[in-house]
Design an enzyme around this catalytic site. Structure first.
Site, mmCIF file in Angstrom:
data_model
loop_
_atom_site.group_PDB
_atom_site.id
_atom_site.type_symbol
_atom_site.label_atom_id
_atom_site.label_comp_id
_atom_site.label_asym_id
_atom_site.label_seq_id
_atom_site.Cartn_x
_atom_site.Cartn_y
_atom_site.Cartn_z
ATOM 1 C CB THR A 1 -0.935 -0.011 1.225
ATOM 2 O OG1 THR A 1 -1.782 -1.154 1.130
ATOM 3 C CG2 THR A 1 -1.790 1.243 1.287
ATOM 4 C CB CYS B 1 -22.146 -10.891 3.557
ATOM 5 S SG CYS B 1 -23.787 -10.422 3.043
#
Lengths: 392, 127
Positions: free
Chosen positions: A74, A325
């Site tokens: 990242t 979910c």
């Protein structure tokens, strides 16, 4: 009930190999010095950091001066994308793909909000970008192309070599997020026209919190941080020495074993895909051949991914899903939507990612458990009609 | 992420399937996350004599469907209408916050079935 544990989520993270831990330990104990210090304890550690840089460079076909240690994938992505935009200083055009990891996608969206124009290239049903569409997207102010080497969800490999040629020809900087291929597939930066490459140690049995950024000699970005001269000002702050040593050791081990590992994982992958596709109404997501050796991503129709994950977890199998979910958001994965899956199919996707330590017995166990798991959930599903309850 | 009771209902869901001779069928779904529930009722003298469910959804969706069927079996339809999604979640000992909105839809599906029954229909418009 079986208490066997089968870890098939190596694209999320991997266990650190014992050899790597051993290489790191002295740098928590006697070799604790700060590499910036001029005294002997510091100088010894400085040598270790530079040796790690050399090993890492060698493994990638790069020069040591082209390797910068960072906190991970990242950060490497942010340093490149934001740093290139900062260096440009005025609004310009960036090309990326619609299936990048959020560490590229979200940075690009933020840069767009800050005034840059961003093209998010579409992908085909397998998740590949088209070189023609890339060519067409280029404008006179395009200053950066960022396309991942392999997708983290569906494992599809991008034509990095061809993209690099286009970028070189049009004199545009090219960055690739190689987090998923580093340590999995050979990378030779002498042959690839890549200007920036991000990688992360914990994806190839190294420690978390350490990564690297390759910056081709002559390619420049403006640093994002101030506060020190470490990593030639690109990533200031006292070096994560144990991490750096661990990264280079993990890289060294991975590269030495890369051919065998690829062959072994591809055989397991083949067995898994064949076994999973024997379950009716199952779809393989991603490219049939041009995919990571360790990646299997399937959608079981009529069932929801998180329910499958939960059932597998109760059987000791760890995997992941592109279902909303399981991700904490309500929308299914942008990658699965980009390859054209409808919502229910995207919600039913499961990613199995193999790695160091997985055996054929693990695959056999999965293939023994999964038909029962899927059938149990389908039995409850209102959209699945079994012969017994067919009304039509 | 889920408590033991939720996991237990997920693993051993009660009253699963269809009722071929249902007096009422109700449906509810979340367009956002794709969960769909279908409730089948057998009603005698305004009392829920039998109930079945079918659910496409995550662990919370399946567990809450199962729990609801246990809670309302044998109740009068007036009493069954008083059961809310929150009551189902409470009976399960709680659900993760995100799931309260996206996957806890069983009571609404039941209310839909009762509404259809009172309107003299087995199915609603969408069924």
């Amino acid at each position: 009930m079986s208490r066997r544990t089968v870890y098939m989520d190596h694209s999320a993270t991997t266990p650190v190999r014992e050899e790597v831990v051993e290489a790191m330990l002295p740098f928590y104990h006697e070799l604790f010095g700060n590499p910036s210090s001029i005294h002997a304890p510091g100088r010894t550690v400085r040598r270790a950091v530079e040796e790690a840089r050399e090993k890492t460079a060698l493994a990638l076909g790069a020069e040591p001066g082209e390797i910068f240690f960072t906190a991970g994938g990242t950060e490497s992505n942010n340093i490149t994308l934001r740093g290139a935009a900062k260096k440009r200083g005025e609004p310009g055009h960036i090309i990326t793909s619609s299936i990048e990891h959020h560490a590229v996608l979200d940075v690009c969206s933020e840069l767009a909000a800050e005034g840059h124009r961003v093209t998010f290239l579409p992908v085909d049903q397998y998740g590949r970008v088209s070189i023609d569409q890339l060519q067409e997207a280029i404008t006179p102010d395009t200053f950066l192309i960022s396309i991942m080497a392999a997708n983290n969800e569906i494992g599809t490999l991008q034509p990095i070599s061809a993209i690099g040629e286009v970028a070189r020809e049009r004199k545009i900087l090219f960055h690739t997020d190689a987090v998923q291929i580093a340590g999995q597939l050979p990378i030779d930066l002498k042959k690839l026209n890549v200007d920036f490459l991000s990688l992360s140690a914990h994806k190839f049995n190294g420690p978390k919190g350490i990564g690297a950024l390759y910056v081709r000699k002559g390619a420049k970005v403006t640093p994002l941080y101030s506060g020190g001269g470490q990593e030639r000002k690109l990533r200031p702050g006292t070096e994560n020495v144990p991490g750096i040593v661990g990264l280079s050791r993990a890289m060294e081990l991975a590269v030495a074993e890369i051919k065998d590992k690829k062959k072994r994982l591809e055989a397991l992958r083949y067995k898994m895909i064949t076994g999973l596709m024997a379950i009716d109404e199952t779809i393989l997501n991603g490219h049939p051949e041009e995919r990571l050796p360790n990646n299997v991503n399937v959608s079981f129709k009529h069932v929801e991914g998180e329910a499958v994950l939960l059932s597998l977890d109760l059987e000791g199998i760890a995997a992941s899903s592109g279902s909303a979910c399981s991700s904490g958001s309500l929308d299914p994965s942008h990658v699965l939507r980009a390859i054209g899956l409808d919502h229910p199919t995207a919600h039913g996707s499961i990613r199995f990612s193999l790695g160091w330590g997985n055996t054929e017995e693990d695959v056999d166990y999965l293939l023994e458990v999964i038909p029962r798991v899927v059938n149990n959930l389908r039995r409850i599903s209102p959209t699945y009609r079994t012969n017994g309850s067919r009304k039509e | 992420m889920y408590n033991e009771k939720v996991v237990e209902h997920f693993c051993n869901p009660r009253n699963v399937g269809e009722l071929l001779e249902a007096d009422a069928i109700g449906e509810n779904g979340s367009f956002k996350c794709g969960d769909t529930m279908k409730i089948y009722l057998k009603i005698k003298d305004d009392r829920i004599e039998d109930i079945r469910f079918q659910t496409y959804g995550c662990g919370a969706a399946i567990a809450s469907s199962s729990m609801l069927t246990e809670m309302v079996k044998g109740l009068t339809i007036d009493d069954a209408l008083k059961i809310t999604n929150q009551d189902v979640a409470d009976q399960l000992g709680g659900l993760p916050p995100l799931k309260l909105h996206c996957s806890n839809l069983a009571a609404d599906a039941l209310h839909n079935a009762i509404e259809n029954f009172r309107n003299g229909k087995v199915h609603g418009e969408s069924a």
